[in-house]
Design an enzyme around this catalytic site. Structure first.
Site: not given
Length: 176
Positions: A131, A134
């Site tokens: 991700c 993130c």
């Protein structure tokens, strides 16, 4: 037990992974809590039972019960957040970015361990699950709270090696 058991279980073609386990987790420049919390959170994210069991057993001595729970909590919350935020990003429609998550994430505010260590563990798990949103968010928070690029880099190295060990052992189990 621990890293030695994982190394012993790895086949010869994964000799690099064996050596890297010792040079990343075993002799990390991170504090023992940071290194073993990173390794444990990544072992949870990588999902291989042998890797998880062995790292958890050895991590307990470095983290204590509270640290073990926090590392598992980092992996759990990132299992949710990495999917959610990566999907919103990959859709490519900016209107999704303005929509509130409305997902409970209280462990991030009160992880039960040093918040910086918890952020580091979240970053490492995000590297495994891929991700980018993130990764960027946790790296920015870490750098803003005083972590160096070298510390972030060390967590990424641990993440990569723990994941590689898990993938290798999964492949060997499937082929057995």
């Amino acid at each position: 037990m621990g890293l030695d058991a994982i190394k012993a279980a790895l086949p010869e073609y994964a000799k690099d992974i064996k050596l890297n386990l010792g040079s990343t987790v075993g002799t990390s420049t991170l504090t023992p809590v940071q290194a073993w919390g990173t390794a444990l959170a990544c072992a949870v994210a990588a999902r291989n039972p042998v890797v998880l069991r062995e790292i958890a057993a050895e991590a307990l001595g470095h983290l204590g019960p509270e640290g073990v729970e926090a590392a598992k909590g980092a992996a759990a919350i990132m299992a949710m957040n990495n999917i959610y935020y990566r999907a919103k990003h990959l859709i490519g429609d900016e209107q999704y970015a303005s929509m509130p998550a409305r997902l409970r994430m209280q462990i991030i505010a009160r992880p039960g361990v040093d918040k910086g260590d918890f952020e580091l563990w979240c970053l490492a798990v995000s590297a495994i699950t891929g991700c980018g949103v993130c990764l960027e968010s946790h790296e920015k928070a870490l750098r803003g709270s005083g972590f160096t690029r070298e510390q972030v880099h060390e967590a990424l190295r641990i993440s990569a090696v723990v994941h590689a060990a898990a993938v290798t052992l999964d492949a060997e189990a499937a082929l057995a």
